[in-house]
Scaffold this motif. Structure first.
Motif, PDB file in Angstrom:
ATOM      1  N   ARG A  53      47.035  41.398  37.383  1.00  0.00           N
ATOM      2  CA  ARG A  53      46.745  39.974  37.257  1.00  0.00           C
ATOM      3  C   ARG A  53      45.822  39.515  38.388  1.00  0.00           C
ATOM      4  N   PHE A  54      46.090  40.027  39.582  1.00  0.00           N
ATOM      5  CA  PHE A  54      45.217  39.724  40.722  1.00  0.00           C
ATOM      6  C   PHE A  54      43.809  40.247  40.456  1.00  0.00           C
ATOM      7  N   HIS A  55      43.718  41.459  39.942  1.00  0.00           N
ATOM      8  CA  HIS A  55      42.421  42.080  39.664  1.00  0.00           C
ATOM      9  C   HIS A  55      41.631  41.286  38.637  1.00  0.00           C
ATOM     10  N   SER A  56      42.304  40.701  37.658  1.00  0.00           N
ATOM     11  CA  SER A  56      41.617  39.975  36.591  1.00  0.00           C
ATOM     12  C   SER A  56      41.169  38.578  37.021  1.00  0.00           C
ATOM     13  N   ASP A  57      41.691  38.095  38.133  1.00  0.00           N
ATOM     14  CA  ASP A  57      41.313  36.771  38.635  1.00  0.00           C
ATOM     15  C   ASP A  57      39.951  36.866  39.321  1.00  0.00           C
ATOM     16  N   ARG A  58      38.948  36.216  38.743  1.00  0.00           N
ATOM     17  CA  ARG A  58      37.590  36.334  39.269  1.00  0.00           C
ATOM     18  C   ARG A  58      37.423  35.707  40.645  1.00  0.00           C
ATOM     19  N   ALA A  59      38.358  34.852  41.042  1.00  0.00           N
ATOM     20  CA  ALA A  59      38.260  34.196  42.351  1.00  0.00           C
ATOM     21  C   ALA A  59      39.049  34.925  43.429  1.00  0.00           C
ATOM     22  N   ALA A  60      39.779  35.974  43.067  1.00  0.00           N
ATOM     23  CA  ALA A  60      40.650  36.682  44.009  1.00  0.00           C
ATOM     24  C   ALA A  60      40.014  38.001  44.445  1.00  0.00           C
ATOM     25  N   TYR A  61      39.946  38.213  45.759  1.00  0.00           N
ATOM     26  CA  TYR A  61      39.398  39.457  46.311  1.00  0.00           C
ATOM     27  C   TYR A  61      40.317  40.064  47.359  1.00  0.00           C
ATOM     28  N   ILE A  62      40.857  39.226  48.236  1.00  0.00           N
ATOM     29  CA  ILE A  62      41.822  39.669  49.240  1.00  0.00           C
ATOM     30  C   ILE A  62      42.982  38.679  49.215  1.00  0.00           C
ATOM     31  N   GLY A  63      44.205  39.200  49.151  1.00  0.00           N
ATOM     32  CA  GLY A  63      45.362  38.318  49.071  1.00  0.00           C
ATOM     33  C   GLY A  63      46.430  38.691  50.073  1.00  0.00           C
ATOM     34  N   LEU A  74      40.941  33.150  51.682  1.00  0.00           N
ATOM     35  CA  LEU A  74      42.059  34.035  51.345  1.00  0.00           C
ATOM     36  C   LEU A  74      42.780  33.543  50.095  1.00  0.00           C
ATOM     37  N   THR A  75      43.148  34.467  49.215  1.00  0.00           N
ATOM     38  CA  THR A  75      44.016  34.149  48.090  1.00  0.00           C
ATOM     39  C   THR A  75      45.457  34.267  48.569  1.00  0.00           C
ATOM     40  N   ARG A  76      46.155  33.147  48.595  1.00  0.00           N
ATOM     41  CA  ARG A  76      47.522  33.175  49.105  1.00  0.00           C
ATOM     42  C   ARG A  76      48.477  33.692  48.040  1.00  0.00           C
ATOM     43  N   LEU A  77      49.185  34.765  48.348  1.00  0.00           N
ATOM     44  CA  LEU A  77      50.177  35.305  47.426  1.00  0.00           C
ATOM     45  C   LEU A  77      51.405  34.404  47.451  1.00  0.00           C
ATOM     46  N   VAL A  81      43.918  44.115  48.135  1.00  0.00           N
ATOM     47  CA  VAL A  81      42.456  44.219  48.234  1.00  0.00           C
ATOM     48  C   VAL A  81      41.909  44.697  46.895  1.00  0.00           C
ATOM     49  N   LYS A  82      40.987  43.919  46.321  1.00  0.00           N
ATOM     50  CA  LYS A  82      40.313  44.320  45.089  1.00  0.00           C
ATOM     51  C   LYS A  82      39.005  45.022  45.436  1.00  0.00           C
ATOM     52  N   ARG A  83      38.778  46.182  44.837  1.00  0.00           N
ATOM     53  CA  ARG A  83      37.536  46.899  45.085  1.00  0.00           C
ATOM     54  C   ARG A  83      36.361  46.052  44.583  1.00  0.00           C
ATOM     55  N   SER A  84      35.543  45.586  45.513  1.00  0.00           N
ATOM     56  CA  SER A  84      34.427  44.720  45.172  1.00  0.00           C
ATOM     57  C   SER A  84      33.535  44.589  46.385  1.00  0.00           C
ATOM     58  N   ALA A  85      32.288  44.223  46.140  1.00  0.00           N
ATOM     59  CA  ALA A  85      31.344  44.028  47.238  1.00  0.00           C
ATOM     60  C   ALA A  85      31.762  42.839  48.104  1.00  0.00           C
ATOM     61  N   VAL A  86      32.317  41.810  47.461  1.00  0.00           N
ATOM     62  CA  VAL A  86      32.751  40.619  48.205  1.00  0.00           C
ATOM     63  C   VAL A  86      33.851  40.980  49.204  1.00  0.00           C
ATOM     64  N   ALA A  87      34.858  41.701  48.721  1.00  0.00           N
ATOM     65  CA  ALA A  87      35.950  42.097  49.611  1.00  0.00           C
ATOM     66  C   ALA A  87      35.456  43.027  50.715  1.00  0.00           C
ATOM     67  N   GLN A  88      34.543  43.919  50.379  1.00  0.00           N
ATOM     68  CA  GLN A  88      34.072  44.897  51.358  1.00  0.00           C
ATOM     69  C   GLN A  88      33.378  44.221  52.544  1.00  0.00           C
ATOM     70  N   VAL A  89      32.632  43.165  52.282  1.00  0.00           N
ATOM     71  CA  VAL A  89      31.944  42.457  53.372  1.00  0.00           C
ATOM     72  C   VAL A  89      32.961  41.919  54.380  1.00  0.00           C
ATOM     73  N   THR A  90      34.011  41.270  53.878  1.00  0.00           N
ATOM     74  CA  THR A  90      35.021  40.707  54.774  1.00  0.00           C
ATOM     75  C   THR A  90      35.841  41.801  55.449  1.00  0.00           C
ATOM     76  N   MET A  91      36.132  42.873  54.741  1.00  0.00           N
ATOM     77  CA  MET A  91      36.889  43.974  55.344  1.00  0.00           C
ATOM     78  C   MET A  91      36.082  44.650  56.447  1.00  0.00           C
ATOM     79  N   GLN A  92      34.776  44.736  56.265  1.00  0.00           N
ATOM     80  CA  GLN A  92      33.921  45.285  57.317  1.00  0.00           C
ATOM     81  C   GLN A  92      33.955  44.386  58.555  1.00  0.00           C
ATOM     82  N   ALA A  93      33.983  43.067  58.321  1.00  0.00           N
ATOM     83  CA  ALA A  93      34.070  42.130  59.449  1.00  0.00           C
ATOM     84  C   ALA A  93      35.406  42.277  60.171  1.00  0.00           C
TER      85      ALA A  93
END
Length: 401
Positions: free
Chosen positions: A198-208, A291-294, A252-264
């Motif tokens: 469900r988290f993966h299918s949410d287009r606005a969720a990348y890191i929770g 952040l997507t709050r769980l 963490v959803k595998r995505s370019a958006v998440a990767q940028v923040t994880m690199q930071a």
């Protein structure tokens, strides 16, 4: 007379032996004959094609197969839908430093998770080479990842796996969405795979993640409604942080958006061995990331009152649990506080999942209580943090992922 008879006989013989001339014939074919001939030719051509190719003709709604020019069968056929690639969910744990208690703890945690959620792929990051060499003894671990032993107690190896290895190592590129869990986390429900998808299918969720409870003056309630807690010390040092992630459970959803923040995050963690939660909060700020709050039902953790005012960590309480969902994973709990009628804390916290509820514990070792109304909440927290009770929507709590 005889002569003339002979001449006439000769002429008749000559005419009989002479070649015959064709008769001129003019025939006008009927239109119906031409149409029939054309149809016969078309059928013959179709029969030939069917014989050679076993032709199959597909329309949107009807499937017709011709064999040797005859209709073999006609059956309804549904429109072909594009195949969906299944989402692979993963759960990553880390244990290093050679402490037997932690190694046994993480194995017990992974065993419970795998038993309840067999579809979730489990990963163990460890420096224990012997454990990896005997991996057949640990069926609860789907995949090991070896790391060198860190020089000291540190969160850095786990952060490196989440920010670097998970994205760059081909051995893990099949994990579409990953939850990183502490070694002591308890799995309470069999819906982890579903919630991760469900988290993966949410287009606005990348890191929770859930958030840390920070009861610091002048703010004593939950981190839902405050914007600025004031400042202390030097310039730019906030007195309290808004929505600091609680890293016991990070999705963490595998995505370019998440990767940028994880690199930071890794940029702030590399070479540092202390807290990993504020650096992740700073990485959110660096990359302007939300952040997507769980919700509490996904990642449950008890909160504590301000120890500076009340001299300790008790009473402890939870935020409001959304109705309709069981609690999936629990950060920690006091086993001695579970009421006798329940087998364990999971049974207690999920016993009344149809209503909005919160958990309360007065003192260490005291029995857990389930609060299901604002009036009960105010009664139990009146001398501590009653503002908390007003911030919750007791009628319709938000149902999250």
């Amino acid at each position: 007379n005889c002569g003339s008879s002979r001449v006439q006989l000769v002429l008749e013989l000559v005419r009989e032996r002479a070649p015959r001339q064709p008769r001129a014939v003019t025939t006008m074919a009927r239109p119906s004959v031409l149409v029939l001939l054309a149809l016969l030719a078309l059928l013959a051509l179709l029969a030939l094609l069917a014989t050679i190719f076993g032709a199959t003709f597909v329309s949107q709604d009807v499937h017709v197969r011709y064999v040797l020019g005859e209709v073999a069968h006609t059956v309804p056929t549904a429109r072909r839908q594009p195949e969906r690639i299944p989402v692979k969910t993963c759960a990553a744990f880390a244990v290093y430093g050679g402490v037997t208690r932690y190694e046994e703890e993480v194995m017990s945690t992974m065993q419970r998770l795998k038993l309840m959620n067999p579809a979730v792929w489990t990963i163990l990051v460890t420096d224990n080479g012997q454990m990896i060499s005997q991996k057949k003894l640990y069926p609860q671990v789907d995949q090991f990842h070896y790391i060198p032993s860190p020089p000291q107690k540190s969160w850095e190896p786990r952060a490196q796996f989440l920010t670097q290895t998970l994205f760059d190592d081909k051995d893990f590129n099949s994990c579409d969405v990953t939850i990183s869990l502490d070694s002591h986390v308890t799995t309470c429900s069999a819906d982890l795979d579903e919630r991760l998808k469900r988290f993966h299918s949410d287009r606005a969720a990348y890191i929770g993640a859930n958030v840390v409870h920070e009861p610091k003056k002048p703010w004593y309630a939950s981190p839902f409604r405050y914007e600025d807690c004031g400042r202390r010390g030097g310039e730019g040092k906030s007195f309290c942080e808004k929505n600091v992630p609680h890293n016991f459970a990070i999705v963490v959803k595998r995505s370019a958006v998440a990767q940028v923040t994880m690199q930071a995050w890794w940029k702030r963690m590399k070479g540092h061995h202390g807290d990993d939660q504020l650096p992740l909060k700073r990485a959110f700020d660096d990359t302007n990331f939300k952040l997507t709050r769980l919700p509490e039902s996904f990642a449950f953790a008890m909160k504590s009152v301000d120890s500076g005012r009340f001299g300790g960590l008790w009473p402890r309480f939870s935020y409001l649990l959304d109705p309709g969902n069981n609690v999936t994973v629990v950060h920690s709990h006091d086993r001695s506080g579970v009421p006798d009628e329940f087998q364990d804390f999971c049974g207690f916290v999920n016993a009344n999942s149809s209503v909005a509820r919160m958990v309360f514990q007065e003192t260490k070792g005291a029995q857990y209580e389930m609060i299901i109304s604002r009036s009960q909440c105010v009664a139990r927290l009146a001398e501590y943090e009653p503002q908390l009770c007003d911030e919750f929507n007791w009628d319709v709590a938000v149902v999250g992922m």
